[in-house]
Write a protein that holds these residues in place. Structure first.
Motif, short mmCIF file in Angstrom:
data_model
loop_
_atom_site.label_atom_id
_atom_site.label_comp_id
_atom_site.label_asym_id
_atom_site.label_seq_id
_atom_site.Cartn_x
_atom_site.Cartn_y
_atom_site.Cartn_z
N UNK A 1 0.81 -1.21 0.00
CA UNK A 1 0.00 0.00 0.00
C UNK A 1 0.84 1.26 0.00
N UNK A 2 1.92 1.27 0.78
CA UNK A 2 2.80 2.44 0.85
C UNK A 2 3.43 2.74 -0.50
N UNK A 3 3.90 1.69 -1.18
CA UNK A 3 4.50 1.88 -2.50
C UNK A 3 3.46 2.39 -3.51
N UNK A 4 2.28 1.79 -3.48
CA UNK A 4 1.26 2.16 -4.45
C UNK A 4 0.66 3.54 -4.15
N UNK A 5 0.83 4.02 -2.92
CA UNK A 5 0.35 5.36 -2.58
C UNK A 5 1.36 6.44 -2.90
N UNK A 6 2.56 6.04 -3.39
CA UNK A 6 3.50 7.04 -3.85
C UNK A 6 4.87 7.07 -3.22
N UNK A 7 5.13 6.22 -2.23
CA UNK A 7 6.46 6.24 -1.60
C UNK A 7 7.55 5.99 -2.64
N UNK A 8 8.66 6.68 -2.48
CA UNK A 8 9.78 6.51 -3.40
C UNK A 8 10.69 5.37 -2.98
N UNK A 9 10.80 5.12 -1.67
CA UNK A 9 11.58 4.02 -1.14
C UNK A 9 10.81 3.38 0.01
N UNK A 10 10.77 2.05 0.01
CA UNK A 10 10.20 1.30 1.14
C UNK A 10 11.22 0.22 1.51
N UNK A 11 11.79 0.36 2.70
CA UNK A 11 12.76 -0.61 3.20
C UNK A 11 12.02 -1.72 3.93
N UNK A 12 12.31 -2.96 3.53
CA UNK A 12 11.67 -4.12 4.11
C UNK A 12 12.68 -4.84 5.00
N UNK A 13 12.32 -5.04 6.28
CA UNK A 13 13.22 -5.73 7.17
C UNK A 13 12.47 -6.77 7.98
N UNK A 14 13.09 -7.90 8.12
CA UNK A 14 12.66 -8.95 9.04
C UNK A 14 13.86 -9.84 9.26
N UNK A 15 13.70 -10.85 10.09
CA UNK A 15 14.87 -11.63 10.51
C UNK A 15 15.47 -12.47 9.38
N UNK A 16 14.65 -12.99 8.47
CA UNK A 16 15.12 -13.91 7.44
C UNK A 16 15.41 -13.19 6.13
N UNK A 17 16.65 -13.29 5.69
CA UNK A 17 17.08 -12.58 4.48
C UNK A 17 16.32 -13.04 3.25
N UNK A 18 16.12 -14.34 3.09
CA UNK A 18 15.44 -14.85 1.91
C UNK A 18 14.01 -14.32 1.82
N UNK A 19 13.33 -14.28 2.96
CA UNK A 19 11.96 -13.77 2.97
C UNK A 19 11.92 -12.30 2.59
N UNK A 20 12.88 -11.51 3.08
CA UNK A 20 12.96 -10.10 2.70
C UNK A 20 13.19 -9.95 1.20
N UNK A 21 14.11 -10.73 0.67
CA UNK A 21 14.43 -10.64 -0.76
C UNK A 21 13.22 -11.02 -1.62
N UNK A 22 12.49 -12.06 -1.21
CA UNK A 22 11.31 -12.46 -1.97
C UNK A 22 10.22 -11.39 -1.92
N UNK A 23 10.04 -10.79 -0.74
CA UNK A 23 9.05 -9.72 -0.61
C UNK A 23 9.40 -8.52 -1.47
N UNK A 24 10.67 -8.15 -1.47
CA UNK A 24 11.12 -7.00 -2.25
C UNK A 24 10.95 -7.27 -3.75
#
Length: 281
Positions: A39-62
């Motif tokens: 939602x944040x990206x689609x509302x116009x954000x220029x950068x959205x940093x995704x963080x959680x404990x598992x690197x693979x999950x972050x990479x897949x989400x991004x």
């Protein structure tokens, strides 16, 4: 003031726009955090940093976020894995974000954990783990990101902190064989923490609010949903006859991040269709 003057609203057509804003979403690799990040990206954000404990999950989400067709030109989601319960990891997270931005306009403190165990055997180690991530981790996340949150904030364009609580921190959480004592206590604590932060940080041009979701189908909630009788039973219990949807949480977070919430500070917004008002299923 005349009626003609009263109907004039300043730039109302873009009141929900997040054009050019920079957001950090903890616990952003799945569930409510990933819905909100979309939602944040689609509302116009220029950068959205995704963080959680598992690197693979972050990479897949991004990767999924960056494939969205309707984000603004040049907008990007960035993966920064980190364990939000550890102080050294929070320091590293802030340092990594600083490498590619000199500002953070929106901090969505959404990372959290739960533990289900009956009262007589509820382990101290699990209680401590949940409280460390859900409460202490949120406080120090905010503390460490405050310099970036204040760097471009003004009275008329304040930064936003949005903290994920839960209806379990307002009503009574799960009891019995899979009781969530630590989770319920942590969510009550973090809701109250949000109110304290609102007063402390408001003069620094940061607005802090909490959300209290009810049941949203997700991997974290699936076990408890089944123990409460399944999705159909919970839908029938809710006054609006359904559970939460991705758009519900994304819309709420975008609202709290936008100019539309410019005079809301220290609030707790429940998103559960009114179910908490009926008590426990």
């Amino acid at each position: 003031m005349s009626a003609e003057e009263q109907v004039q609203l300043e730039d109302f057509g873009s009141i929900f726009s997040l054009e050019g804003k920079v957001a950090v979403v903890t616990g952003g690799s799945r569930g409510l955090g990933l819905h909100a990040a979309s939602g944040l990206l689609q509302a116009g954000c220029s950068k959205v940093y995704i963080t959680s404990r598992k690197a693979q999950a972050c990479d897949e989400a991004v990767a999924a976020l960056n494939a969205l067709p309707n984000k603004r030109p040049g907008a990007v989601a960035i993966s920064v894995p980190a364990d939000n319960s550890r102080m050294d990891e929070l320091d590293r997270l802030v340092a990594e974000v600083r490498r590619t931005t000199d500002r953070v306009d929106i901090l969505f403190a959404n990372a959290g954990a739960t533990w289900g165990e009956k009262f007589d055997t509820h382990p101290e180690s699990a209680f401590a783990k949940v409280m460390d991530l859900n409460v202490k981790g949120v406080f120090y996340l905010v503390q460490k990101f405050t310099p970036l949150l204040t760097s471009h904030a003004t009275r008329d364009s304040p930064s936003r902190i949005i903290i994920t609580g839960s209806v379990a921190g307002i009503g009574i959480g799960a009891l019995g064989e899979n009781a969530t004592f630590s989770y319920s206590a942590s969510k009550a604590a973090v809701i109250h923490l949000a109110k304290n932060l609102a007063v402390e940080l408001g003069p620094r041009h940061i607005l802090t609010n909490a959300i209290a979701p009810g049941f949203y189908p997700s991997r974290m909630a699936s076990g408890l949903i089944e123990k409460r009788g399944g999705i159909k039973a919970l839908e029938e219990f809710s006054p609006n006859l359904r559970l939460g949807r991705p758009e519900d949480i994304a819309g709420l977070v975008v609202f709290l991040a936008s100019r539309a919430s410019g005079h809301i500070n220290g609030a707790v917004i429940v998103s559960d269709g009114g179910a908490v008002l009926k008590g426990r299923l």
